[in-house]
Design a protein around this motif. Structure first.
Motif, mmCIF file in Angstrom:
data_model
loop_
_atom_site.group_PDB
_atom_site.id
_atom_site.type_symbol
_atom_site.label_atom_id
_atom_site.label_comp_id
_atom_site.label_asym_id
_atom_site.label_seq_id
_atom_site.Cartn_x
_atom_site.Cartn_y
_atom_site.Cartn_z
ATOM 1 N N ARG A 96 0.838 -1.203 0.000
ATOM 2 C CA ARG A 96 0.000 0.000 0.000
ATOM 3 C C ARG A 96 0.879 1.261 0.000
ATOM 4 O O ARG A 96 0.594 2.228 -0.699
ATOM 5 N N HIS A 169 -5.639 -6.676 -6.958
ATOM 6 C CA HIS A 169 -6.007 -5.264 -7.027
ATOM 7 C C HIS A 169 -5.054 -4.460 -7.908
ATOM 8 O O HIS A 169 -5.500 -3.662 -8.733
ATOM 9 N N LEU A 174 -6.412 -1.081 -9.360
ATOM 10 C CA LEU A 174 -7.237 -0.611 -8.244
ATOM 11 C C LEU A 174 -6.382 -0.456 -6.982
ATOM 12 O O LEU A 174 -5.432 -1.219 -6.770
ATOM 13 N N PRO A 177 -7.936 -2.133 -0.829
ATOM 14 C CA PRO A 177 -9.023 -1.667 0.043
ATOM 15 C C PRO A 177 -8.552 -1.483 1.479
ATOM 16 O O PRO A 177 -7.560 -2.083 1.910
ATOM 17 N N ALA A 178 -9.268 -0.673 2.212
ATOM 18 C CA ALA A 178 -8.874 -0.360 3.588
ATOM 19 C C ALA A 178 -8.834 -1.593 4.480
ATOM 20 O O ALA A 178 -8.082 -1.637 5.454
ATOM 21 N N HIS A 179 -9.619 -2.605 4.141
ATOM 22 C CA HIS A 179 -9.681 -3.800 4.994
ATOM 23 C C HIS A 179 -8.658 -4.862 4.618
ATOM 24 O O HIS A 179 -8.644 -5.939 5.212
ATOM 25 N N ALA A 180 -7.791 -4.590 3.660
ATOM 26 C CA ALA A 180 -6.910 -5.636 3.131
ATOM 27 C C ALA A 180 -5.968 -6.205 4.193
ATOM 28 O O ALA A 180 -5.751 -7.415 4.253
#
Length: 205
Positions: A96, A169, A174, A177-180
């Motif tokens: 990230r 992703h 993409l 996501p925040a929950h990854a």
């Protein structure tokens, strides 16, 4: 007195990372890197004798930067179960924070021309590989994971599974996501089994 260079090695390697993330290893050429930095081609050849050396350097710098944090995530936890979960989270968190480098690592060393690397570059890569295998072996031992199947499960939990989240992703263009991180950790915990001293039904306290 010699004039200081306008460009340094890291600038060229940073440019190579951007090119690899956008176009894959094929996009990393000497001329493309020079153009990306805004430097004359001679400046690139001054630091890298050829494209093979450039590919080796950009791959090794990227993987070593990832491994530095990965080993730290494992070693900071005395408990193997927690260390495995931390390792899975690190794969996501690092990707990230460094999406272009993560996109580069979705390829393999072979895609960056390992077959033609110098002996020095191959030794450097092999040294990192041995350290990864040793870390996974220690983790498996701490978990009481014995045998080839159990070892594969540990590798799946702390490397393959979180990387699959990153790959899906990033290859789709993409953001993660925040929950990854939480999802990778949860799945890793299931694969690694209950922590030492916990009952199968009790979970972690």
């Amino acid at each position: 007195m010699a004039r200081p260079s306008r460009f340094d090695t890291d600038q060229f390697l940073d440019a190579a990372v951007r090119l690899a993330a956008a176009s894959g290893p094929a996009g990393v050429t000497m001329s493309a890197v020079a153009h990306e930095v805004g430097a004359p081609s001679g400046s690139v050849y001054h630091r890298f004798p050829g494209r093979t050396a450039l590919l080796a350097q950009v791959w090794l710098r990227t993987v070593e930067r990832f491994q530095e944090g990965y080993f730290a995530a494992i070693e900071v936890e005395a408990d193997a179960w927690r260390a495995g979960r931390a390792a899975a989270r690190h794969v996501i968190a690092w990707s990230r924070a460094h999406p272009e480098e993560a996109a580069l690592l979705l390829y393999g060393a072979e895609d960056f021309g390992r077959a033609d690397w110098s002996e020095e570059h191959i030794r450097r890569a092999d040294r990192g590989g041995r350290r990864v295998r040793a870390a996974l072996g220690s983790l498996a031992e701490g978990l009481g994971a014995e045998g080839a199947r159990a070892g594969e499960r540990v590798t799946l939990a702390v490397i393959d599974l979180p990387l699959s989240v990153v790959r899906r992703h990033l290859r789709a263009g993409l953001p993660l996501p925040a929950h990854a991180e939480d999802l990778a950790e949860e799945c890793s915990a299931v694969l690694l089994g209950p922590p030492a001293g916990a009952s199968c039904s009790g979970g972690e306290e």
